[in-house]
Design a protein around this motif. Structure first.
Motif, PDB file in Angstrom:
ATOM      1  N   LEU A  42      -0.362  -3.550  10.187  1.00 53.42           N
ATOM      2  CA  LEU A  42       0.537  -4.351  11.078  1.00 53.42           C
ATOM      3  C   LEU A  42       2.124  -4.260  10.362  1.00 53.42           C
ATOM      4  CD1 LEU A  42      -0.528  -5.692  14.298  1.00 53.42           C
ATOM      5  CD2 LEU A  42      -0.049  -3.125  14.258  1.00 53.42           C
ATOM      6  N   ALA A  43       1.487  -4.386   9.284  1.00 47.65           N
ATOM      7  CA  ALA A  43       2.608  -4.804   7.716  1.00 47.65           C
ATOM      8  C   ALA A  43       3.953  -3.240   7.349  1.00 47.65           C
ATOM      9  CB  ALA A  43       2.041  -4.520   6.415  1.00 47.65           C
ATOM     10  N   ALA A 331      -1.583 -17.632   1.736  1.00 42.07           N
ATOM     11  CA  ALA A 331      -2.826 -17.377   1.891  1.00 42.07           C
ATOM     12  C   ALA A 331      -3.197 -17.611   3.162  1.00 42.07           C
ATOM     13  CB  ALA A 331      -2.998 -18.974   1.605  1.00 42.07           C
ATOM     14  N   TRP A 332      -2.105 -16.919   4.203  1.00 41.39           N
ATOM     15  CA  TRP A 332      -2.148 -16.810   5.301  1.00 41.39           C
ATOM     16  C   TRP A 332      -2.457 -14.904   5.805  1.00 41.39           C
ATOM     17  CZ3 TRP A 332       1.284 -18.163  10.042  1.00 41.39           C
ATOM     18  CH2 TRP A 332       1.052 -17.927  11.124  1.00 41.39           C
ATOM     19  N   ALA A 333      -1.606 -14.898   4.892  1.00 40.81           N
ATOM     20  CA  ALA A 333      -1.713 -12.867   4.752  1.00 40.81           C
ATOM     21  C   ALA A 333      -3.416 -12.296   4.501  1.00 40.81           C
ATOM     22  CB  ALA A 333       0.022 -12.938   4.415  1.00 40.81           C
ATOM     23  N   GLU A 334      -3.294 -12.871   2.990  1.00 45.30           N
ATOM     24  CA  GLU A 334      -4.632 -13.052   2.411  1.00 45.30           C
ATOM     25  C   GLU A 334      -5.637 -13.090   3.476  1.00 45.30           C
ATOM     26  OE1 GLU A 334      -6.984 -11.281  -0.452  1.00 45.30           O
ATOM     27  OE2 GLU A 334      -4.914 -10.874  -0.020  1.00 45.30           O
ATOM     28  N   ASP A 335      -5.660 -13.414   4.225  1.00 47.78           N
ATOM     29  CA  ASP A 335      -7.478 -14.128   4.859  1.00 47.78           C
ATOM     30  C   ASP A 335      -7.448 -13.085   5.992  1.00 47.78           C
ATOM     31  OD1 ASP A 335      -7.915 -16.141   3.129  1.00 47.78           O
ATOM     32  OD2 ASP A 335      -6.764 -17.731   5.116  1.00 47.78           O
ATOM     33  N   ARG A 342      -3.368  -5.964   7.845  1.00 52.19           N
ATOM     34  CA  ARG A 342      -2.332  -6.222   6.826  1.00 52.19           C
ATOM     35  C   ARG A 342      -1.283  -6.155   8.202  1.00 52.19           C
ATOM     36  NH1 ARG A 342      -3.010  -3.339   1.723  1.00 52.19           N
ATOM     37  NH2 ARG A 342      -1.106  -3.183   2.184  1.00 52.19           N
ATOM     38  N   VAL A 343      -0.915  -7.700   7.519  1.00 48.59           N
ATOM     39  CA  VAL A 343       0.615  -8.409   8.026  1.00 48.59           C
ATOM     40  C   VAL A 343       1.577  -8.065   6.544  1.00 48.59           C
ATOM     41  CG1 VAL A 343      -0.693  -9.173   9.903  1.00 48.59           C
ATOM     42  CG2 VAL A 343      -0.359 -10.616   7.754  1.00 48.59           C
ATOM     43  N   GLY A 344       2.914  -8.228   6.583  1.00 53.42           N
ATOM     44  CA  GLY A 344       4.306  -8.973   5.868  1.00 53.42           C
ATOM     45  C   GLY A 344       4.092  -9.703   5.882  1.00 53.42           C
ATOM     46  N   LEU A 371      -4.910  -4.349  19.064  1.00 54.35           N
ATOM     47  CA  LEU A 371      -3.956  -5.017  20.169  1.00 54.35           C
ATOM     48  C   LEU A 371      -4.851  -6.699  19.940  1.00 54.35           C
ATOM     49  CD1 LEU A 371      -1.744  -4.210  22.650  1.00 54.35           C
ATOM     50  CD2 LEU A 371      -1.871  -5.359  20.009  1.00 54.35           C
ATOM     51  N   ASP A 372      -5.850  -6.805  20.246  1.00 56.72           N
ATOM     52  CA  ASP A 372      -7.031  -7.439  20.319  1.00 56.72           C
ATOM     53  C   ASP A 372      -6.819  -8.081  18.867  1.00 56.72           C
ATOM     54  OD1 ASP A 372      -7.365  -7.832  23.108  1.00 56.72           O
ATOM     55  OD2 ASP A 372      -9.187  -6.718  23.530  1.00 56.72           O
ATOM     56  N   HIS A 373      -7.949  -7.429  18.232  1.00 50.89           N
ATOM     57  CA  HIS A 373      -7.787  -8.080  16.338  1.00 50.89           C
ATOM     58  C   HIS A 373      -7.240  -8.240  15.650  1.00 50.89           C
ATOM     59  CE1 HIS A 373      -9.467  -7.498  12.546  1.00 50.89           C
ATOM     60  NE2 HIS A 373      -8.247  -6.334  12.437  1.00 50.89           N
ATOM     61  N   ALA A 374      -5.634  -7.888  16.406  1.00 52.32           N
ATOM     62  CA  ALA A 374      -5.078  -8.422  15.810  1.00 52.32           C
ATOM     63  C   ALA A 374      -4.554  -9.880  15.881  1.00 52.32           C
ATOM     64  CB  ALA A 374      -3.122  -7.400  15.688  1.00 52.32           C
TER      65      ALA A 374
END
Length: 383
Positions: A42-43, A331-335, A342-344, A371-374
């Motif tokens: 999702l990045a 840190a949030w994106a890395e977690d 994957r998020v931006g 979607l649930d996973h995200a």
């Protein structure tokens, strides 16, 4: 004794600059991804999920076999193939414009439009939230530029009121940070009241908003207007690479004859041209793709905000979730990445308002389980 530094010390300032960025939490690193990456993405900007569609990849492969891997030269030399002309014709027709011109990137398209259409004596009125490519195009043009507050047509009117001569309003159609749509109808009305034209970067609108995904310009009823020019990318909803300028035929003539990123840049590679054309035809045949991408973005927003996160309502496929600081955003994106998502991660100076964010991009092909996973991952890892 020479006062100049030794050769090995001439670039020492780079290390100090890197230390300052690190202290401010602004270190950036490249992360090569494998072809078989298992994380939910999702990045990226593959809004319609077409970048791996078999018709898209098949068209790219066939073009590589027919035309070769590269364009071999600039558009005015050997870099224009029959495939380029076909894509330009179909893209212009789909978006409702008289003509189109394809470039090697959306960035190059914006630089071309602004530098070729804004000679000395022109006034550019630019939204404060505009993409870097528009900002750089304004800087590289010979025009005077005034930056106005974000999404404020009334401020545009104030600037244009005192100007006599050629002028352009310059704005994103959908802004890349928060995913909000520009008030394009009001921009157009304001520009017309003061004799100015309008340039819209519709990179994030094409394929997601407007009738059948025809973009924010079409949604505002401005497609094909004689005083409106749009730029788009082929690398987001169309899943390929490159960019284009759309507008009246005389605008395209001006770009062909004067735009430096047209004259001196190698043309877009034929496989990318063919892939974009295949994706465009898929979108034209299945307009519900656009509606699904938009619905997915709104579902993500509703579920994340219900869970207590702060995110403005998206007008397209971009969803922006606020973070307390650059360090916590990283840190949030890395977690999230460690949990398979994957998020931006947007931080200053990439964001004009100085607020750090996670940036999620919705896709038309996301399943309910994805979607649930995200949602679960982003909420469980919140700082």
């Amino acid at each position: 004794m020479s006062a100049h530094p030794r050769p090995e010390r001439v670039l020492d300032w780079l290390d100090e600059a890197a230390r300052r960025r690190a202290k401010a939490g602004l270190t950036r690193r490249l992360r090569p991804r494998p072809a078989d990456a298992r994380a939910l993405d999702l990045a990226g900007n593959d809004y319609l999920g077409l970048t791996r569609h078999p018709e898209v990849t098949g068209a790219a492969a066939e073009a590589a076999r027919r035309w070769g891997a590269g364009a071999t030269g600039s558009r005015l030399v050997t870099g224009t193939t029959e495939a380029h002309a076909l894509l330009e014709a179909e893209l212009a027709a789909f978006c409702g414009f008289e003509a189109a011109l394809v470039f090697s990137s959306g960035y190059a398209a914006n630089l071309a439009a602004l530098t070729a259409l804004a000679p000395a004596g022109t006034l550019l009125v630019s939204d404060a939230g505009n993409h870097a490519s528009l900002i750089d195009g304004c800087r590289l043009s010979r025009a005077a530029t005034t930056v106005v507050p974000h999404a404020a047509p009334e401020a545009v009117a104030e600037v244009l009121a005192g100007h006599r001569g050629p002028a352009w309003g310059v704005t994103d159609g959908v802004f890349s940070v928060d995913g909000d749509a520009a008030p394009l109808a009001a921009w157009a009305e304001t520009c017309r009241a003061h004799g100015a034209a309008l340039l819209v970067d519709d990179a994030h609108g094409l394929g997601v908003v407007g009738p059948g995904g025809r973009g924010a310009v079409a949604a505002a009823g401005l497609a094909g207007a004689p005083d409106v020019v749009a730029t788009v990318t082929l690398s987001k909803a169309l899943g390929s690479q490159g960019g284009a300028v759309l507008g009246p035929a005389r605008v395209i003539r001006q770009l062909v004859e004067t735009a430096r990123t047209m004259i001196f840049d190698t043309g877009l590679a034929p496989p990318a041209v063919a892939a974009a054309l295949a994706a465009l035809r898929l979108l034209r045949a299945e307009p519900a793709l656009a509606a699904r991408a938009l619905a997915t973005a709104r579902t993500l927003h509703d579920r994340l905000t219900t869970a207590g996160l702060t995110a403005p309502a998206p007008d397209a496929a971009v969803l922006s979730v606020r973070a307390p600081s650059p360090e916590t955003a990283v840190a949030w994106a890395e977690d999230c990445r460690e949990r398979g998502l994957r998020v931006g991660c947007f931080r200053p100076p990439s964001v004009p308002d100085g607020v750090s964010r996670l940036r999620l991009t919705a896709r038309a092909d996301l399943t309910p389980a994805e979607l649930d996973h995200a949602v679960t991952t982003v909420t469980a890892t919140r700082p």
